[in-house]
Write a protein that holds these residues in place. Structure first.
Motif, mmCIF file in Angstrom:
data_model
loop_
_atom_site.group_PDB
_atom_site.id
_atom_site.type_symbol
_atom_site.label_atom_id
_atom_site.label_comp_id
_atom_site.label_asym_id
_atom_site.label_seq_id
_atom_site.Cartn_x
_atom_site.Cartn_y
_atom_site.Cartn_z
ATOM 1 N N GLU A 30 -44.523 23.032 17.642
ATOM 2 C CA GLU A 30 -43.626 23.323 16.521
ATOM 3 C C GLU A 30 -42.671 24.470 16.857
ATOM 4 O OE1 GLU A 30 -44.054 23.581 11.676
ATOM 5 O OE2 GLU A 30 -45.719 24.264 12.899
ATOM 6 N N GLN A 31 -43.150 25.478 17.586
ATOM 7 C CA GLN A 31 -42.308 26.620 17.947
ATOM 8 C C GLN A 31 -41.319 26.283 19.060
ATOM 9 O OE1 GLN A 31 -45.272 29.532 18.949
ATOM 10 N NE2 GLN A 31 -45.485 30.250 16.842
ATOM 11 N N ARG A 32 -41.668 25.362 19.929
ATOM 12 C CA ARG A 32 -40.799 25.046 21.067
ATOM 13 C C ARG A 32 -39.659 24.105 20.722
ATOM 14 N NH1 ARG A 32 -45.149 24.696 26.015
ATOM 15 N NH2 ARG A 32 -45.548 26.926 26.057
ATOM 16 N N THR B 285 -49.066 24.412 17.081
ATOM 17 C CA THR B 285 -48.189 25.546 16.790
ATOM 18 C C THR B 285 -47.166 25.725 17.916
ATOM 19 O OG1 THR B 285 -49.904 26.623 15.501
ATOM 20 C CG2 THR B 285 -48.124 28.022 16.293
#
Length: 119
Positions: A67-69, A64
């Motif tokens: 994916e967010q970075r 996660t």
């Protein structure tokens, strides 16, 4: 190294590759849950089910974060490229202005020296 060289076109090409890879990761993660469920069901083993669940829980936070970075890192690259490009333009403009102001032709000197200036 004597300085930075940034090619906005090259940066765009790399970011296009990052976008493709990020899409692949998102697609893989979306289908992962269904595939793990099918694998666990196929084994009919409570131990395998527990192990798979523990694995997924342990990896979910890291996946996660990755994916967010990606969008944040992508935007940072764009901002840095824009800053370098703006800095290059500013330095070029400043250098050109300084060069133009360093010597002002003296047309009178040409006349006073009979058509040739002894510089």
């Amino acid at each position: 190294m004597t300085g930075w060289r940034v090619s906005p076109e090259g940066v765009q090409q790399v970011l296009t590759g990052v976008d493709a890879a990020a899409t692949s990761i998102a697609t893989a993660l979306t289908g992962l849950s269904d595939q793990l469920s099918a694998a666990v069901a196929g084994t009919r083993s409570a131990e395998v089910a527990e192990a798979m669940q523990a694995f997924v829980e342990a990896q979910t936070a890291d996946l996660t974060l990755i994916e967010q970075r990606i969008p944040s890192a992508r935007q940072a690259v764009i901002d840095a490229t824009n800053a370098v490009t703006a800095g290059d333009l500013e330095m070029a403009t400043t250098t050109q202005a300084l060069a133009a102001s360093a010597w002002t032709p003296d047309a009178g000197a040409f006349v006073r020296h009979g058509g040739s200036v002894p510089y």
